[in-house]
Design a protein around this motif. Structure first.
Motif, PDB file in Angstrom:
ATOM      1  N   CYS A 108       0.816  -1.216   0.059  1.00 37.51           N
ATOM      2  CA  CYS A 108       0.057   0.065   0.050  1.00 37.51           C
ATOM      3  C   CYS A 108       0.922   1.115   0.028  1.00 37.51           C
ATOM      4  O   CYS A 108       0.611   2.411   0.327  1.00 37.51           O
ATOM      5  CB  CYS A 108      -0.910  -0.054   1.229  1.00 37.51           C
ATOM      6  SG  CYS A 108      -0.067  -0.221   2.554  1.00 37.51           S
ATOM      7  N   PHE A 109       2.166   1.387  -0.558  1.00 34.56           N
ATOM      8  CA  PHE A 109       3.064   2.351  -0.457  1.00 34.56           C
ATOM      9  C   PHE A 109       2.405   3.386  -1.531  1.00 34.56           C
ATOM     10  O   PHE A 109       1.682   2.918  -2.396  1.00 34.56           O
ATOM     11  CB  PHE A 109       4.409   2.036  -0.755  1.00 34.56           C
ATOM     12  CG  PHE A 109       4.543   1.018  -2.154  1.00 34.56           C
ATOM     13  CD1 PHE A 109       5.067   1.686  -3.374  1.00 34.56           C
ATOM     14  CD2 PHE A 109       4.527  -0.484  -2.095  1.00 34.56           C
ATOM     15  CE1 PHE A 109       5.000   0.965  -4.616  1.00 34.56           C
ATOM     16  CE2 PHE A 109       4.826  -1.265  -3.194  1.00 34.56           C
ATOM     17  CZ  PHE A 109       5.101  -0.624  -4.341  1.00 34.56           C
ATOM     18  N   CYS A 110       3.000   4.484  -1.438  1.00 37.43           N
ATOM     19  CA  CYS A 110       2.892   5.700  -2.263  1.00 37.43           C
ATOM     20  C   CYS A 110       1.336   6.240  -2.273  1.00 37.43           C
ATOM     21  O   CYS A 110       0.719   6.142  -3.454  1.00 37.43           O
ATOM     22  CB  CYS A 110       3.353   5.429  -3.629  1.00 37.43           C
ATOM     23  SG  CYS A 110       5.180   5.293  -3.568  1.00 37.43           S
ATOM     24  N   ASN A 111       0.797   6.118  -1.275  1.00 36.39           N
ATOM     25  CA  ASN A 111      -0.683   6.476  -1.015  1.00 36.39           C
ATOM     26  C   ASN A 111      -0.428   7.868  -0.225  1.00 36.39           C
ATOM     27  O   ASN A 111       0.454   8.717  -0.141  1.00 36.39           O
ATOM     28  CB  ASN A 111      -1.478   5.504  -0.496  1.00 36.39           C
ATOM     29  CG  ASN A 111      -2.067   4.609  -1.448  1.00 36.39           C
ATOM     30  OD1 ASN A 111      -2.890   4.851  -2.284  1.00 36.39           O
ATOM     31  ND2 ASN A 111      -1.508   3.347  -1.678  1.00 36.39           N
ATOM     32  N   LYS A 112      -1.690   8.114   0.623  1.00 33.44           N
ATOM     33  CA  LYS A 112      -1.742   9.402   1.367  1.00 33.44           C
ATOM     34  C   LYS A 112      -2.231   8.820   2.602  1.00 33.44           C
ATOM     35  O   LYS A 112      -2.933   9.680   3.402  1.00 33.44           O
ATOM     36  CB  LYS A 112      -2.803  10.342   0.721  1.00 33.44           C
ATOM     37  CG  LYS A 112      -2.586  10.997  -0.574  1.00 33.44           C
ATOM     38  CD  LYS A 112      -3.328  12.188  -1.347  1.00 33.44           C
ATOM     39  CE  LYS A 112      -3.180  12.655  -2.413  1.00 33.44           C
ATOM     40  NZ  LYS A 112      -4.110  13.531  -2.926  1.00 33.44           N
ATOM     41  N   LEU A 113      -1.604   7.848   3.148  1.00 32.34           N
ATOM     42  CA  LEU A 113      -1.983   7.433   4.326  1.00 32.34           C
ATOM     43  C   LEU A 113      -1.465   7.948   5.357  1.00 32.34           C
ATOM     44  O   LEU A 113      -0.359   8.318   5.696  1.00 32.34           O
ATOM     45  CB  LEU A 113      -1.625   5.618   4.269  1.00 32.34           C
ATOM     46  CG  LEU A 113      -2.170   4.613   3.474  1.00 32.34           C
ATOM     47  CD1 LEU A 113      -1.187   3.449   3.638  1.00 32.34           C
ATOM     48  CD2 LEU A 113      -3.298   4.528   3.603  1.00 32.34           C
ATOM     49  N   CYS A 129       4.233  -0.114   3.490  1.00 30.23           N
ATOM     50  CA  CYS A 129       3.458   0.925   3.619  1.00 30.23           C
ATOM     51  C   CYS A 129       4.292   2.258   3.530  1.00 30.23           C
ATOM     52  O   CYS A 129       4.034   3.253   3.888  1.00 30.23           O
ATOM     53  CB  CYS A 129       2.601   0.853   4.764  1.00 30.23           C
ATOM     54  SG  CYS A 129       3.535   0.976   6.386  1.00 30.23           S
ATOM     55  N   HIS A 130       5.647   2.070   2.855  1.00 26.52           N
ATOM     56  CA  HIS A 130       6.468   3.378   2.773  1.00 26.52           C
ATOM     57  C   HIS A 130       6.087   4.480   2.001  1.00 26.52           C
ATOM     58  O   HIS A 130       5.033   4.132   0.965  1.00 26.52           O
ATOM     59  CB  HIS A 130       7.698   2.749   2.409  1.00 26.52           C
ATOM     60  CG  HIS A 130       7.658   2.137   0.774  1.00 26.52           C
ATOM     61  ND1 HIS A 130       7.617   2.886   0.033  1.00 26.52           N
ATOM     62  CD2 HIS A 130       7.790   0.815   0.611  1.00 26.52           C
ATOM     63  CE1 HIS A 130       7.849   2.032  -1.274  1.00 26.52           C
ATOM     64  NE2 HIS A 130       8.022   0.558  -0.642  1.00 26.52           N
ATOM     65  N   ASP A 131       6.387   5.574   2.054  1.00 24.33           N
ATOM     66  CA  ASP A 131       6.137   6.576   1.342  1.00 24.33           C
ATOM     67  C   ASP A 131       4.755   6.822   1.340  1.00 24.33           C
ATOM     68  O   ASP A 131       4.048   7.082   0.608  1.00 24.33           O
ATOM     69  CB  ASP A 131       6.669   6.334  -0.274  1.00 24.33           C
ATOM     70  CG  ASP A 131       7.872   6.357  -0.427  1.00 24.33           C
ATOM     71  OD1 ASP A 131       8.498   7.529  -0.594  1.00 24.33           O
ATOM     72  OD2 ASP A 131       8.613   5.463  -0.707  1.00 24.33           O
ATOM     73  N   ASN A 132       4.258   7.074   2.674  1.00 26.67           N
ATOM     74  CA  ASN A 132       3.042   7.724   2.991  1.00 26.67           C
ATOM     75  C   ASN A 132       3.041   8.958   4.045  1.00 26.67           C
ATOM     76  O   ASN A 132       4.272   9.587   4.082  1.00 26.67           O
ATOM     77  CB  ASN A 132       2.073   6.816   3.634  1.00 26.67           C
ATOM     78  CG  ASN A 132       1.661   5.734   2.215  1.00 26.67           C
ATOM     79  OD1 ASN A 132       0.580   6.271   1.760  1.00 26.67           O
ATOM     80  ND2 ASN A 132       1.956   4.518   2.422  1.00 26.67           N
ATOM     81  N   GLN A 133       2.069   9.125   4.805  1.00 26.15           N
ATOM     82  CA  GLN A 133       2.204  10.249   5.794  1.00 26.15           C
ATOM     83  C   GLN A 133       1.735   9.796   7.200  1.00 26.15           C
ATOM     84  O   GLN A 133       1.177  10.201   7.836  1.00 26.15           O
ATOM     85  CB  GLN A 133       1.310  11.328   5.279  1.00 26.15           C
ATOM     86  CG  GLN A 133       1.429  12.170   4.101  1.00 26.15           C
ATOM     87  CD  GLN A 133       0.631  12.747   3.350  1.00 26.15           C
ATOM     88  OE1 GLN A 133      -0.270  13.596   4.173  1.00 26.15           O
ATOM     89  NE2 GLN A 133       0.289  12.944   2.328  1.00 26.15           N
ATOM     90  N   ILE A 134       2.093   8.375   7.441  1.00 23.42           N
ATOM     91  CA  ILE A 134       1.760   7.665   8.424  1.00 23.42           C
ATOM     92  C   ILE A 134       2.375   8.266   9.729  1.00 23.42           C
ATOM     93  O   ILE A 134       3.672   8.409   9.747  1.00 23.42           O
ATOM     94  CB  ILE A 134       1.985   6.246   8.572  1.00 23.42           C
ATOM     95  CG1 ILE A 134       1.339   5.547   7.201  1.00 23.42           C
ATOM     96  CG2 ILE A 134       1.672   5.568   9.740  1.00 23.42           C
ATOM     97  CD1 ILE A 134       1.738   4.178   6.753  1.00 23.42           C
TER      98      ILE A 134
END
Length: 286
Positions: A108-113, A129-134
């Motif tokens: 689920c990487f590269c989303n706006k999570l 889940c890398h490259d999000n805003q978690i």
């Protein structure tokens, strides 16, 4: 089975449309909806590269892999209940509510999570889940084989899952490793954070340990066993601090800001007292 748009429309209208015995690929056809899709796919289903904003109408049961990456999805609700592997990267997701159960990888990487809420609880493969805003790992999976949450906005690792193999939490804003598993059976990368302490660090890392580019002045609480290489350059560590740490730590190699070949030659000396004496003599020129 790779279909063009006309072939897929014919399939949806046919009496066999509820079940596909094999793979179904409708990627890159500019679809905006999955309405009237087959209910069961006895193989892989690929709807990537379309213009989907919702998974409503998607197959409910996928025997193989489900690909819905590179769309405009804001939610996973309406998607399959289960899949062997699930790939929803490069969408506009802010949470993972509606995620299916998976047997292997979940990407689920590269989303706006901003949250991992809704994640599958068990992932017997990679959870990326890398490259999000978690900002928190709480609400995420409870067990994974490998976990990549780098390049987010994490300040701590509370809620971290049990991890069987690799763990990459680099490029965050971590000030603490508390919440981390006690043993990592692969590589552990916590580089490029804001760590001033290794408190909470795994005691055993059966791979490489990378804590470069932090604010560490002490290696207290560091692992007692690093099966491969210890990367600790670009911190505030003195040579004496590194040598003191290595006196009671198992490593195979080191990358530091000093003469690593000389450090390893010293490290391999078996006589403990000789090592102590050499700290004050052999490293005077470093």
């Amino acid at each position: 089975m790779i279909l063009d748009k006309l072939e897929f429309e014919i399939l949806k209208e046919s009496k066999l449309s509820e079940y596909v015995d094999g793979n179904l690929d409708i990627s890159n056809l500019r679809y905006k909806s999955l309405k009237d899709c087959p209910s069961v796919i006895n193989g892989d289903f690929d709807c990537s590269g379309n213009q989907l904003m919702s998974l409503d109408g998607a197959p409910r049961e996928i025997k193989g892999e489900f690909y819905c990456y590179n769309n405009k999805l804001t939610s996973l609700e309406g998607g399959p209940e289960s899949a062997y592997q699930f790939n929803c990267h490069s969408n506009q997701l802010t949470n993972l509510i509606g995620s299916p159960k998976v047997k292997r990888n979940f990407w689920c990487f590269c989303n706006k999570l901003i949250s991992l809420e809704g994640s599958p609880k068990v992932v017997n493969g990679d959870f990326n889940c890398h490259d999000n805003q978690i900002t928190s790992l709480e609400g995420g999976p409870e067990f994974v084989s490998s976990f990549s949450c780098h390049n987010n906005q994490l300040t701590n690792l509370k809620g971290c899952p049990q991890i069987k193999l690799e763990f990459n939490c680099s490029d965050n804003q971590l000030t603490s490793l508390e919440g981390c598993p006690s043993v990592i059976n692969g590589d552990f990368d916590c580089s490029d954070n804001r760590l001033t302490s290794l408190k909470g660090c795994p005691s055993v890392i059966n791979g490489n340990f990378d804590c470069r580019d932090n604010l560490l002045a002490s290696l207290k609480y560091g692992p007692t066993k690093i099966k491969k290489t210890f990367f600790c350059a670009n911190n505030n560590l003195s040579l004496s601090e590194i040598l003191k740490y290595l006196l009671n730590t198992e490593i195979r190699g080191i990358i530091s800001d000093f003469n690593d070949k000389k450090i390893m030659k010293w490290y391999k000396i078996e006589d403990h007292h000789e090592k102590l004496k050499m700290i004050f003599t052999a490293f005077a020129d470093l």
